[in-house]
Design a protein around this motif. Structure first.
Motif, PDB file in Angstrom:
ATOM      1  N   ILE A   7     -11.101   1.289  -0.849  1.00  0.00           N
ATOM      2  CA  ILE A   7     -10.519   2.562  -0.438  1.00  0.00           C
ATOM      3  C   ILE A   7      -9.064   2.608  -0.874  1.00  0.00           C
ATOM      4  N   GLY A   8      -8.647   3.683  -1.508  1.00  0.00           N
ATOM      5  CA  GLY A   8      -7.243   3.839  -1.904  1.00  0.00           C
ATOM      6  C   GLY A   8      -6.990   5.240  -2.385  1.00  0.00           C
ATOM      7  N   ASN A   9      -5.770   5.499  -2.835  1.00  0.00           N
ATOM      8  CA  ASN A   9      -5.423   6.798  -3.398  1.00  0.00           C
ATOM      9  C   ASN A   9      -4.145   6.660  -4.222  1.00  0.00           C
ATOM     10  N   PRO A  10      -4.214   6.660  -5.554  1.00  0.00           N
ATOM     11  CA  PRO A  10      -5.398   6.882  -6.388  1.00  0.00           C
ATOM     12  C   PRO A  10      -6.302   5.648  -6.402  1.00  0.00           C
ATOM     13  N   ILE A  11      -7.513   5.800  -6.935  1.00  0.00           N
ATOM     14  CA  ILE A  11      -8.442   4.670  -6.952  1.00  0.00           C
ATOM     15  C   ILE A  11      -9.112   4.497  -8.318  1.00  0.00           C
ATOM     16  N   GLY A  12      -8.968   5.480  -9.184  1.00  0.00           N
ATOM     17  CA  GLY A  12      -9.662   5.465 -10.476  1.00  0.00           C
ATOM     18  C   GLY A  12      -9.360   4.243 -11.327  1.00  0.00           C
ATOM     19  N   HIS A  13      -8.149   3.700 -11.188  1.00  0.00           N
ATOM     20  CA  HIS A  13      -7.717   2.578 -12.024  1.00  0.00           C
ATOM     21  C   HIS A  13      -8.198   1.230 -11.462  1.00  0.00           C
ATOM     22  N   LEU A  58     -15.084  -3.839   3.181  1.00  0.00           N
ATOM     23  CA  LEU A  58     -14.292  -2.967   2.315  1.00  0.00           C
ATOM     24  C   LEU A  58     -13.066  -3.730   1.832  1.00  0.00           C
ATOM     25  N   ASN A  59     -12.558  -3.299   0.691  1.00  0.00           N
ATOM     26  CA  ASN A  59     -11.202  -3.678   0.318  1.00  0.00           C
ATOM     27  C   ASN A  59     -10.321  -2.450   0.532  1.00  0.00           C
ATOM     28  N   ILE A  60      -9.070  -2.708   0.839  1.00  0.00           N
ATOM     29  CA  ILE A  60      -8.108  -1.634   1.078  1.00  0.00           C
ATOM     30  C   ILE A  60      -6.969  -1.817   0.095  1.00  0.00           C
ATOM     31  N   THR A  61      -6.629  -0.744  -0.621  1.00  0.00           N
ATOM     32  CA  THR A  61      -5.518  -0.878  -1.553  1.00  0.00           C
ATOM     33  C   THR A  61      -4.470   0.204  -1.290  1.00  0.00           C
ATOM     34  N   VAL A  62      -3.492   0.269  -2.181  1.00  0.00           N
ATOM     35  CA  VAL A  62      -2.362   1.189  -2.042  1.00  0.00           C
ATOM     36  C   VAL A  62      -2.875   2.611  -1.823  1.00  0.00           C
ATOM     37  N   GLU A  80      -2.278 -10.744  10.415  1.00  0.00           N
ATOM     38  CA  GLU A  80      -1.310 -10.607  11.517  1.00  0.00           C
ATOM     39  C   GLU A  80       0.104 -10.947  11.026  1.00  0.00           C
ATOM     40  N   ALA A  81       0.216 -12.005  10.245  1.00  0.00           N
ATOM     41  CA  ALA A  81       1.536 -12.457   9.788  1.00  0.00           C
ATOM     42  C   ALA A  81       2.228 -11.422   8.916  1.00  0.00           C
ATOM     43  N   VAL A  82       1.463 -10.715   8.107  1.00  0.00           N
ATOM     44  CA  VAL A  82       2.092  -9.765   7.170  1.00  0.00           C
ATOM     45  C   VAL A  82       1.868  -8.308   7.584  1.00  0.00           C
ATOM     46  N   GLN A  83       1.113  -8.101   8.679  1.00  0.00           N
ATOM     47  CA  GLN A  83       0.814  -6.736   9.154  1.00  0.00           C
ATOM     48  C   GLN A  83       0.276  -5.871   8.005  1.00  0.00           C
ATOM     49  N   SER A  84      -0.619  -6.458   7.250  1.00  0.00           N
ATOM     50  CA  SER A  84      -1.177  -5.785   6.086  1.00  0.00           C
ATOM     51  C   SER A  84      -2.604  -6.297   5.892  1.00  0.00           C
ATOM     52  N   VAL A  85      -3.496  -5.382   5.494  1.00  0.00           N
ATOM     53  CA  VAL A  85      -4.914  -5.734   5.358  1.00  0.00           C
ATOM     54  C   VAL A  85      -5.425  -5.268   3.993  1.00  0.00           C
ATOM     55  N   ASN A  86      -6.018  -6.176   3.241  1.00  0.00           N
ATOM     56  CA  ASN A  86      -6.650  -5.743   1.981  1.00  0.00           C
ATOM     57  C   ASN A  86      -8.161  -5.964   2.019  1.00  0.00           C
ATOM     58  N   THR A  87      -8.664  -6.582   3.087  1.00  0.00           N
ATOM     59  CA  THR A  87     -10.101  -6.863   3.185  1.00  0.00           C
ATOM     60  C   THR A  87     -10.565  -6.629   4.628  1.00  0.00           C
ATOM     61  N   ILE A  88     -11.675  -5.907   4.761  1.00  0.00           N
ATOM     62  CA  ILE A  88     -12.249  -5.637   6.084  1.00  0.00           C
ATOM     63  C   ILE A  88     -13.674  -6.161   6.107  1.00  0.00           C
ATOM     64  N   LYS A  89     -14.031  -6.764   7.262  1.00  0.00           N
ATOM     65  CA  LYS A  89     -15.426  -7.184   7.454  1.00  0.00           C
ATOM     66  C   LYS A  89     -15.973  -6.472   8.692  1.00  0.00           C
ATOM     67  N   PHE A  90     -17.158  -5.874   8.544  1.00  0.00           N
ATOM     68  CA  PHE A  90     -17.804  -5.219   9.686  1.00  0.00           C
ATOM     69  C   PHE A  90     -18.821  -6.165  10.302  1.00  0.00           C
TER      70      PHE A  90
END
Ligand code: ATR
Length: 277
Positions: A7-13, A58-62, A80-90
Motif C-alpha cells: 500500500i502506498g501513494n504513488p505505488i506504480g514504481h 501487507l507491506n506499507i510504503t511512502v 516500536e523503536a522507530v515508530q514506523s511500519v513497513n510490514t503487517i501480518k494479519f
C-alpha cells in the motif's frame, strides 16, 4: 491462494510485486502479491478491508509507514523503536506491525560485502524515516553514529527520539567545516536522502572531497543504480554499495516475519535488476 500486497501513494514504481512474485514462483508458493494505490483518507478502510478479506500480510510504503500505526493492534520491538511500519501480518484477531528496513539494511551489507557493522563509526546523511530505521539498527550493533542533515533541527529530533542509546549518537551540521574534523573517524557513510535520484541526478548529499579511500559508502537509492555519490566515492577508492540490497533484504525479512521462512534472495535480486534495466 494467499493474498498479500503493498500500500502506498504513488505505488506504480514499486518493485515489491515483481520481487515477491518471482520468489513465490521459485519456491512454488501459492500466493498473489499486488500493488494498491490508497488515498490518505482511506487508509483505515484499506487495512481493515485487507483483514476482512483474509490477507496474510501487507507491506506499507511512502507516505504511510507512520500513518498506519493507529490501525494496528500491536507493534514488534523493531517497529516500536522507530515508530514506523513497513510490514503487517494479519492473524485471527490481530494486526501486527513490524519494520524490516533496519534489518534489511544490515543484512544487505553482510550478504553483498561480508561487512560486519558491530562497533563501527558511521555517518548517516539525512534524518527522515529511512535514516531512523538504519540508525536504530546500527545502534543495536553498538555503532557510534553521527547524523548530518540539511535541516539541523530534524537531525536533533531524530537523536532525541532514539535517545535511550545516549552518547553513541551525535548531530553534525551538514557543511564541510563541521564534518571535516569527524571524517577521519568515519568508517561508513550512508546516504538516506533523496539527493541523487532522478529529480536531482548529478548532485551529491555531501561534498565528495570529504570522503577517504578507507570508507565504505552506501547509498540507499537504487535508481539510478549508481548515484553521483557512489561514482565519486569509487573514484576516490572507497568500497560502495547501492540500495538494491536493502530493497531485497527488507523483503526477505518480511517473509521471515509472515511465514518464518527465508525466500531465495538471489531470485529477488534478479527480479529487481531485470525491472530496473
Ligand atoms: P524518508 O522517509 O524516505 O527518509 P523523508 O522523511 O522525506 O523521506 O526524508 C528525506 C530526507 O532527505 C531528509 O533528511 C531531507 O532533509 P530535510 O530534513 O532537510 O528536508 C533530505 N533531503 C531531501 N531533499 C534534499 C536536498 N535537496 N538536499 C538535502 N537533503 C535533502
Amino acid at each position: 491462494m494467499e493474498l498479500l500486497g503493498v500500500i502506498g501513494n504513488p505505488i506504480g514504481h514499486s518493485l515489491s510485486p515483481v520481487m515477491h512474485s518471482a520468489a513465490f514462483k521459485a519456491v512454488g508458493r501459492s500466493a498473489l502479491y499486488l500493488p494498491f494505490l490508497v488515498e490518505a483518507d482511506q487508509l483505515s478502510q484499506a487495512i481493515y478491508g485487507a483483514q476482512a478479506l483474509g490477507f496474510t500480510g501487507l507491506n506499507i510504503t511512502v507516505p504511510y509507514k507512520e500513518k498506519v500505526l493507529p490501525y494496528l493492534t500491536e507493534l514488534t520491538d523493531e517497529a516500536e523503536a522507530v515508530q514506523s511500519v513497513n510490514t503487517i501480518k494479519f492473524t485471527e484477531d490481530r494486526i501486527i506491525g513490524h519494520s524490516t528496513d533496519g534489518e534489511g539494511f544490515m543484512a544487505a551489507a553482510e550478504y553483498e560485502l561480508g561487512y560486519d557493522f558491530r562497533g563501527k563509526t558511521v555517518l548517516i546523511v539525512g534524518a527522515g524515516g529511512a535514516a531512523k530505521a538504519v540508525t536504530a539498527a546500527l545502534l543495536n550493533k553498538q555503532c557510534q553514529v553521527y547524523i548530518t542533515n540539511r535541516t539541523l533541527e530534524r537531525a536533533e529530533q531524530l537523536v532525541h527520539s532514539l535517545n535511550r542509546f545516549g552518547t553513541q549518537l551525535e548531530v553534525v551540521p551538514l557543511n564541510s567545516a563541521a564534518l571535516e574534523p569527524v571524517m577521519d573517524e568515519i568508517e561508513v557513510v550512508v546516504n538516506t536522502t533523496s539527493v541523487g535520484m532522478a529529480q536531482n541526478l548529478g548532485q551529491t548529499p555531501l561534498a565528495p572531497s570529504l570522503l577517504a579511500p578507507h570508507q565504505l559508502v552506501i547509498d540507499i537509492i537504487y535508481n539510478p543504480e549508481k548515484t553521483q555519490l557512489l561514482k565519486a566515492a569509487e573514484q576516490i577508492g572507497c568500497r560502495v554499495q547501492n540500495g538494491v540490497g536493502m530493497l531485497v533484504w527488507q523483503a526477505v525479512k518480511a517473509w521471515e516475519f509472515w511465514w518464518g521462512i527465508t525466500p531465495p534472495a538471489e531470485i529477488m535480486y534478479q527480479a529487481v535488476k531485470a525491472s530496473l534495466s
